[in-house]
Design an enzyme around this catalytic site. Structure first.
Site, short mmCIF file in Angstrom:
data_model
loop_
_atom_site.label_atom_id
_atom_site.label_comp_id
_atom_site.label_asym_id
_atom_site.label_seq_id
_atom_site.Cartn_x
_atom_site.Cartn_y
_atom_site.Cartn_z
N LYS A 145 0.74 -1.22 0.01
CA LYS A 145 0.11 -0.12 0.02
C LYS A 145 0.62 1.30 0.08
O LYS A 145 2.20 1.19 0.42
CB LYS A 145 -0.97 -0.07 1.16
N LEU A 174 -4.78 7.06 1.89
CA LEU A 174 -3.48 6.76 1.97
C LEU A 174 -3.08 6.38 3.47
O LEU A 174 -2.03 6.98 4.14
CB LEU A 174 -2.61 8.01 1.54
N CYS A 194 -3.31 9.37 -6.82
CA CYS A 194 -4.36 9.04 -6.02
C CYS A 194 -5.21 10.14 -5.95
O CYS A 194 -5.09 11.31 -5.59
CB CYS A 194 -3.62 8.91 -4.63
N ASN A 207 -4.89 3.87 -12.09
CA ASN A 207 -5.26 4.21 -10.76
C ASN A 207 -6.83 4.24 -11.13
O ASN A 207 -7.49 3.99 -12.23
CB ASN A 207 -4.89 5.36 -9.95
N GLY A 224 -12.69 -1.67 -10.18
CA GLY A 224 -13.23 -3.09 -10.40
C GLY A 224 -13.83 -3.30 -11.92
O GLY A 224 -13.31 -2.36 -12.51
N GLY A 264 -6.89 -2.63 -13.80
CA GLY A 264 -7.96 -1.99 -13.70
C GLY A 264 -9.05 -3.01 -14.21
O GLY A 264 -9.07 -3.46 -15.17
N GLY A 265 -9.91 -3.59 -12.82
CA GLY A 265 -10.79 -4.63 -13.36
C GLY A 265 -10.39 -5.86 -13.76
O GLY A 265 -11.11 -6.59 -14.39
C1 LIG Z 1 -9.26 0.17 -1.57
C2 LIG Z 1 -8.11 0.51 -2.41
C3 LIG Z 1 -7.08 1.20 -2.02
C4 LIG Z 1 -6.06 1.54 -2.76
N1 LIG Z 1 -5.11 2.15 -2.50
C5 LIG Z 1 -4.30 2.48 -3.41
C6 LIG Z 1 -2.74 3.06 -2.97
O1 LIG Z 1 -2.41 3.06 -1.69
N2 LIG Z 1 -2.01 3.65 -3.90
C7 LIG Z 1 -1.98 3.14 -5.36
O2 LIG Z 1 -1.31 3.68 -6.09
N3 LIG Z 1 -3.37 2.85 -5.80
C8 LIG Z 1 -4.44 2.46 -4.79
N4 LIG Z 1 -5.45 1.97 -5.27
C9 LIG Z 1 -5.75 1.52 -6.63
C10 LIG Z 1 -5.35 0.17 -7.10
O3 LIG Z 1 -4.17 -0.04 -6.87
C11 LIG Z 1 -5.91 0.07 -8.50
O4 LIG Z 1 -4.91 0.93 -9.36
C12 LIG Z 1 -7.37 0.22 -8.92
O5 LIG Z 1 -7.92 -0.28 -7.99
C13 LIG Z 1 -7.68 -0.24 -10.16
O6 LIG Z 1 -7.61 -1.64 -10.28
P1 LIG Z 1 -8.72 -2.80 -9.91
O7 LIG Z 1 -10.09 -2.25 -10.75
O8 LIG Z 1 -8.39 -3.95 -10.05
O9 LIG Z 1 -9.02 -2.59 -8.48
C14 LIG Z 1 -6.49 1.37 -4.25
C15 LIG Z 1 -7.63 0.79 -4.79
C16 LIG Z 1 -8.36 0.46 -3.74
C17 LIG Z 1 -9.81 -0.44 -4.33
#
Ligand SMILES: Cc1cc2nc3c(=O)[nH]c(=O)nc-3n(C[C@H](O)[C@H](O)[C@H](O)COP(=O)(O)O)c2cc1C
Length: 309
Positions: free
Chosen positions: A51, A79, A136, A198, A223, A249-250
């Site tokens: 994270k 964060l 972020c 992101n 998602g 992403g998803g």
């Molecule tokens: C609960 C949560 C916390 C996240 N925290 C961070 C983070 O600390 N730093 C970061 O670069 N991205 C963060 N993200 C973004 C994810 O790393 C990712 O880029 C984003 O969720 C898209 O991918 P997904 O659709 O597979 O979740 C976070 C996403 C979620 C859902």
């Protein structure tokens, strides 16, 4: 013979970043890795991205911070993390014994913050790379503000690059009008690789309470809902830069992951999927292996970019 899934994500870096396979966990969705060790053998993954880490510990945004949407979720964690000092003292020694490389996602309020974070991690055993989070959407200062303009994105990249010999991955936001220009700028500024995307900007309203469903109002959408958007951006960026691109992403299945690889990604990150299925990343890795065996594909390079048309 089983297929070769290994991939070098920092070919221009003296340390390199060689992964046994292209499946990584996305920052903020897999804690510090340790939390998931009880669910499956996390050492089988290509890499773990922990994270976001800031100079000082942070408590994050007030609750509520998560909200389920159609085919996705909204989050505004803000964060929350233990800070770089505790990360180096408490987490890195654990990672140093792991086979799987751990990459630390860093976030700052100023360009100097990124330099200090990168410098602090340089040479620390257990840390194999840095992912620079300039994307972020859930913090008031810094965060996405650095990622929406090519000049500031490049400045954060070159400053981080100068502060460490570790491989530097820069994570881009989709919340900009020209992601390709920003990708080119961070490549020019010395990034070893680029990860995208992101979360997308989103919000929801609780109609009973007549107020936003998430405390920070505007937050990040992730998602399955964002997959086509992410795929298009990976396709566009991969066509324009010469450094490895990491798709995110998803991604919920091996088929999703293979789509990203075929769009031009050299590796992928599994994010929100880990919340509904803690071992999603391993399932995806095993699915990629099965696909390669079924199709007679011997090397990952045969898939990367193979579906660009
Ligand atoms: C609960 C949560 C916390 C996240 N925290 C961070 C983070 O600390 N730093 C970061 O670069 N991205 C963060 N993200 C973004 C994810 O790393 C990712 O880029 C984003 O969720 C898209 O991918 P997904 O659709 O597979 O979740 C976070 C996403 C979620 C859902």
């Amino acid at each position: 013979m089983s297929p070769d899934l290994s991939i070098q994500l920092a070919p221009q870096n003296s340390r390199g970043l060689l992964l046994a396979n292209p499946v990584m966990t996305a920052s903020g969705t897999f804690g510090y890795g340790t939390e998931y060790a009880e669910f499956f053998d996390i050492q089988k993954l290509g890499a773990i991205i922990c994270k976001a880490t800031t100079l000082e510990p942070r408590e994050g945004n007030p609750q509520p911070r998560l909200y389920e949407t159609a085919s996705g979720m909204l989050n505004s964690i803000g964060l929350q993390n233990i800070g770089v000092k505790a990360l180096i003292q408490e987490k890195a020694p654990i990672w140093a014994d792991w086979q799987v490389p751990v990459i630390v996602n860093i976030a700052g309020d100023s360009v100097e913050d990124y330099a200090k974070l990168a410098e602090a991690m340089d040479g620390v055993s257990g840390i194999s790379g840095i992912e620079v989070n300039i994307s972020c959407p859930n913090v008031r200062e810094g965060g996405v503000l650095f990622g929406i303009h090519s000049r500031t994105a490049a400045r954060v990249t070159s400053t981080t690059r100068a502060a460490t010999s570790l491989p530097v991955i820069v994570k881009l936001t989709p919340n900009t009008d020209d992601i390709v220009r920003i990708a080119e700028a961070v490549e020019e500024a010395g990034a070893d690789a680029i990860s995208l995307i992101n979360t997308l900007k989103g919000m929801a309203i609780d109609i009973e309470k007549r107020q936003p469903a998430i405390s920070s109002i505007i937050c990040g959408l992730s998602g399955p809902a964002i997959k086509p958007v992410a795929l298009a951006m990976v396709y566009e960026v991969a066509g324009m830069v010469d450094i490895p691109v990491i798709g995110c992403g998803g991604i919920y299945s091996a088929d999703d992951a293979i789509e990203f690889l075929m769009a031009g990604a050299s590796a992928i990150q599994v994010g929100s999927a880990s919340f509904s299925n803690p071992r999603a990343s391993l399932d995806i890795l095993e699915g990629i292996e099965r696909f390669m065996e079924k199709e007679g594909i011997k090397n990952l390079a045969e898939i990367i970019g193979a579906g660009r048309g």
